[in-house]
Design a protein around this motif. Sequence first.
Motif, PDB file in Angstrom:
ATOM      1  N   THR A   1      27.309 -30.292  13.601  1.00 36.54           N
ATOM      2  CA  THR A   1      26.882 -31.143  14.720  1.00 36.54           C
ATOM      3  C   THR A   1      25.446 -30.826  15.110  1.00 36.54           C
ATOM      4  OG1 THR A   1      29.153 -31.218  15.562  1.00 36.54           O
ATOM      5  CG2 THR A   1      27.405 -31.837  17.099  1.00 36.54           C
ATOM      6  N   HIS A   2      25.120 -29.540  15.145  1.00 34.61           N
ATOM      7  CA  HIS A   2      23.751 -29.135  15.471  1.00 34.61           C
ATOM      8  C   HIS A   2      22.754 -29.725  14.466  1.00 34.61           C
ATOM      9  CE1 HIS A   2      25.166 -25.208  17.685  1.00 34.61           C
ATOM     10  NE2 HIS A   2      25.652 -26.312  18.223  1.00 34.61           N
ATOM     11  N   GLU A   3      23.117 -29.694  13.198  1.00 36.88           N
ATOM     12  CA  GLU A   3      22.205 -30.155  12.143  1.00 36.88           C
ATOM     13  C   GLU A   3      21.905 -31.641  12.264  1.00 36.88           C
ATOM     14  OE1 GLU A   3      21.547 -29.310   7.401  1.00 36.88           O
ATOM     15  OE2 GLU A   3      23.588 -29.435   8.168  1.00 36.88           O
ATOM     16  N   ARG A   4      22.853 -32.421  12.798  1.00 39.82           N
ATOM     17  CA  ARG A   4      22.673 -33.870  12.922  1.00 39.82           C
ATOM     18  C   ARG A   4      21.884 -34.259  14.169  1.00 39.82           C
ATOM     19  NH1 ARG A   4      28.208 -33.821  11.315  1.00 39.82           N
ATOM     20  NH2 ARG A   4      28.852 -34.183  13.472  1.00 39.82           N
ATOM     21  N   ASP A   5      21.640 -33.315  15.059  1.00 38.92           N
ATOM     22  CA  ASP A   5      20.939 -33.609  16.310  1.00 38.92           C
ATOM     23  C   ASP A   5      19.531 -34.125  16.021  1.00 38.92           C
ATOM     24  OD1 ASP A   5      20.660 -33.437  19.253  1.00 38.92           O
ATOM     25  OD2 ASP A   5      19.175 -31.910  18.747  1.00 38.92           O
ATOM     26  N   THR A   6      19.120 -35.165  16.737  1.00 36.50           N
ATOM     27  CA  THR A   6      17.826 -35.804  16.467  1.00 36.50           C
ATOM     28  C   THR A   6      16.642 -34.869  16.748  1.00 36.50           C
ATOM     29  OG1 THR A   6      17.915 -36.783  18.693  1.00 36.50           O
ATOM     30  CG2 THR A   6      18.670 -38.148  16.858  1.00 36.50           C
ATOM     31  N   ALA A   7      16.718 -34.072  17.823  1.00 39.23           N
ATOM     32  CA  ALA A   7      15.630 -33.146  18.138  1.00 39.23           C
ATOM     33  C   ALA A   7      15.503 -32.092  17.035  1.00 39.23           C
ATOM     34  CB  ALA A   7      15.871 -32.472  19.489  1.00 39.23           C
ATOM     35  N   PHE A   8      16.635 -31.643  16.525  1.00 36.39           N
ATOM     36  CA  PHE A   8      16.602 -30.647  15.451  1.00 36.39           C
ATOM     37  C   PHE A   8      16.029 -31.264  14.177  1.00 36.39           C
ATOM     38  CE2 PHE A   8      18.604 -28.574  11.776  1.00 36.39           C
ATOM     39  CZ  PHE A   8      18.173 -27.267  11.977  1.00 36.39           C
ATOM     40  N   GLN A   9      16.453 -32.488  13.871  1.00 38.54           N
ATOM     41  CA  GLN A   9      15.947 -33.171  12.679  1.00 38.54           C
ATOM     42  C   GLN A   9      14.436 -33.370  12.755  1.00 38.54           C
ATOM     43  OE1 GLN A   9      17.395 -34.182   9.825  1.00 38.54           O
ATOM     44  NE2 GLN A   9      19.391 -33.330  10.350  1.00 38.54           N
ATOM     45  N   ALA A  10      13.940 -33.588  13.971  1.00 37.40           N
ATOM     46  CA  ALA A  10      12.500 -33.783  14.156  1.00 37.40           C
ATOM     47  C   ALA A  10      11.743 -32.465  14.222  1.00 37.40           C
ATOM     48  CB  ALA A  10      12.251 -34.585  15.431  1.00 37.40           C
ATOM     49  N   GLY A  11      12.488 -31.349  14.259  1.00 38.29           N
ATOM     50  CA  GLY A  11      11.851 -30.035  14.290  1.00 38.29           C
ATOM     51  C   GLY A  11      11.264 -29.645  15.625  1.00 38.29           C
ATOM     52  N   VAL A  12      11.732 -30.294  16.705  1.00 33.00           N
ATOM     53  CA  VAL A  12      11.142 -30.030  18.018  1.00 33.00           C
ATOM     54  C   VAL A  12      12.082 -29.283  18.962  1.00 33.00           C
ATOM     55  CG1 VAL A  12       9.601 -32.006  17.897  1.00 33.00           C
ATOM     56  CG2 VAL A  12      11.874 -32.283  18.903  1.00 33.00           C
ATOM     57  N   GLY A  13      13.259 -28.916  18.505  1.00 30.62           N
ATOM     58  CA  GLY A  13      14.188 -28.199  19.379  1.00 30.62           C
ATOM     59  C   GLY A  13      15.518 -27.974  18.707  1.00 30.62           C
ATOM     60  N   TYR A  14      16.349 -27.167  19.373  1.00 35.59           N
ATOM     61  CA  TYR A  14      17.673 -26.868  18.849  1.00 35.59           C
ATOM     62  C   TYR A  14      18.708 -27.482  19.779  1.00 35.59           C
ATOM     63  CZ  TYR A  14      21.186 -24.290  16.204  1.00 35.59           C
ATOM     64  OH  TYR A  14      22.242 -23.985  15.393  1.00 35.59           O
ATOM     65  N   TYR A  15      19.863 -27.827  19.239  1.00 33.67           N
ATOM     66  CA  TYR A  15      20.956 -28.456  19.993  1.00 33.67           C
ATOM     67  C   TYR A  15      21.285 -27.626  21.232  1.00 33.67           C
ATOM     68  CZ  TYR A  15      25.288 -31.207  20.442  1.00 33.67           C
ATOM     69  OH  TYR A  15      26.290 -32.040  20.868  1.00 33.67           O
ATOM     70  N   GLN A  16      21.273 -28.263  22.415  1.00 32.38           N
ATOM     71  CA  GLN A  16      21.327 -27.480  23.649  1.00 32.38           C
ATOM     72  C   GLN A  16      22.568 -27.702  24.497  1.00 32.38           C
ATOM     73  OE1 GLN A  16      19.394 -25.162  23.932  1.00 32.38           O
ATOM     74  NE2 GLN A  16      17.642 -25.651  22.645  1.00 32.38           N
ATOM     75  N   GLN A  17      23.614 -28.284  23.939  1.00 37.21           N
ATOM     76  CA  GLN A  17      24.831 -28.465  24.721  1.00 37.21           C
ATOM     77  C   GLN A  17      25.491 -27.119  24.988  1.00 37.21           C
ATOM     78  OE1 GLN A  17      25.811 -31.352  26.104  1.00 37.21           O
ATOM     79  NE2 GLN A  17      23.928 -32.231  25.273  1.00 37.21           N
ATOM     80  N   GLU A  18      26.231 -27.052  26.090  1.00 36.91           N
ATOM     81  CA  GLU A  18      26.834 -25.777  26.472  1.00 36.91           C
ATOM     82  C   GLU A  18      28.313 -25.718  26.086  1.00 36.91           C
ATOM     83  OE1 GLU A  18      27.455 -25.332  30.831  1.00 36.91           O
ATOM     84  OE2 GLU A  18      26.571 -27.334  30.964  1.00 36.91           O
ATOM     85  N   GLY A  19      28.927 -24.580  26.372  1.00 37.54           N
ATOM     86  CA  GLY A  19      30.360 -24.418  26.179  1.00 37.54           C
ATOM     87  C   GLY A  19      30.775 -24.496  24.723  1.00 37.54           C
ATOM     88  N   ASP A  20      31.762 -25.300  24.433  1.00 31.78           N
ATOM     89  CA  ASP A  20      32.352 -25.352  23.093  1.00 31.78           C
ATOM     90  C   ASP A  20      31.388 -25.837  22.022  1.00 31.78           C
ATOM     91  OD1 ASP A  20      34.736 -24.313  23.909  1.00 31.78           O
ATOM     92  OD2 ASP A  20      35.763 -26.239  24.101  1.00 31.78           O
ATOM     93  N   PHE A  21      30.261 -26.450  22.414  1.00 34.65           N
ATOM     94  CA  PHE A  21      29.274 -26.893  21.427  1.00 34.65           C
ATOM     95  C   PHE A  21      28.130 -25.878  21.255  1.00 34.65           C
ATOM     96  CE2 PHE A  21      31.317 -30.852  22.691  1.00 34.65           C
ATOM     97  CZ  PHE A  21      31.568 -31.424  21.461  1.00 34.65           C
TER      98      PHE A  21
END
Length: 240
Positions: free
Chosen positions: A124-144
């Motif tokens: 799920t992290h790898e599919r995140d748009t910010a991660f794909q653009a190289g500008v950030g890492y997936y930032q959801q909390e808890g179970d994600f």
Amino acid sequence: MLDAIETAAVTQVDSETLSENVFRRIQAAIVKGDIAPGSKISEPELARTYGISRGPLREAIHRLEGQRLLVRVPHVGARVVSLSHAELVELYEIRESLEGMACRLAAERMTVEEIAELRHVLETHERDTAFQAGVGYYQQEGDFDFHYRIIQGARNSTLTQMLCGELYQLVRMYRIQFSTTPNRPRQAFTEHHRILDAIADRDGELAELLMRRHIGASKRNIEQRYQEQDHQATTARGEQ
């Protein structure tokens, strides 16, 4: 009399709901940096912004103080926390030790299903748009949150309370703040995969070592950012 009691009970529930809602919204704004570190908290302004009365708002502020996101300054009032360089290094030293321990325990105690779910979290992290653009890492909390799931998998209630309770949102605040460093998102993702592989292999010693290195790399990234900021400030003063 009964109607009055029921009305009071409903009012109390509504107040708790309002307080919980505004608590979550202000918490998210602080953690994501929408309310900047060091900002003074104005109760009248927040009450207008979130459309809430002072009672539920003060309860939310008190809870945010408990999470160390707000601090009381004598003769000033509540401010958003702004850790010094030294305080931030101390926080990461604590993380390095405790999350390393959590990794070792998780390698022993996580179920096969939980490890599979953790691998899905990284997908799920790898599919995140910010991660794909190289500008950030997936930032959801808890179970994600990769780190959160490992701490939960350690099955140590004291460790969970410290890392997923008292310190969790404060740590998230600074993880988000420094996650946009160039190349750090992709590097962190690779490090996460190596940690997960060690957990899946039930190699607690390696998992602990890799997590300590991972957090150590983040600490060095922070130190480098502070050095760059100090250099820029020194250069700016020299040009004046």
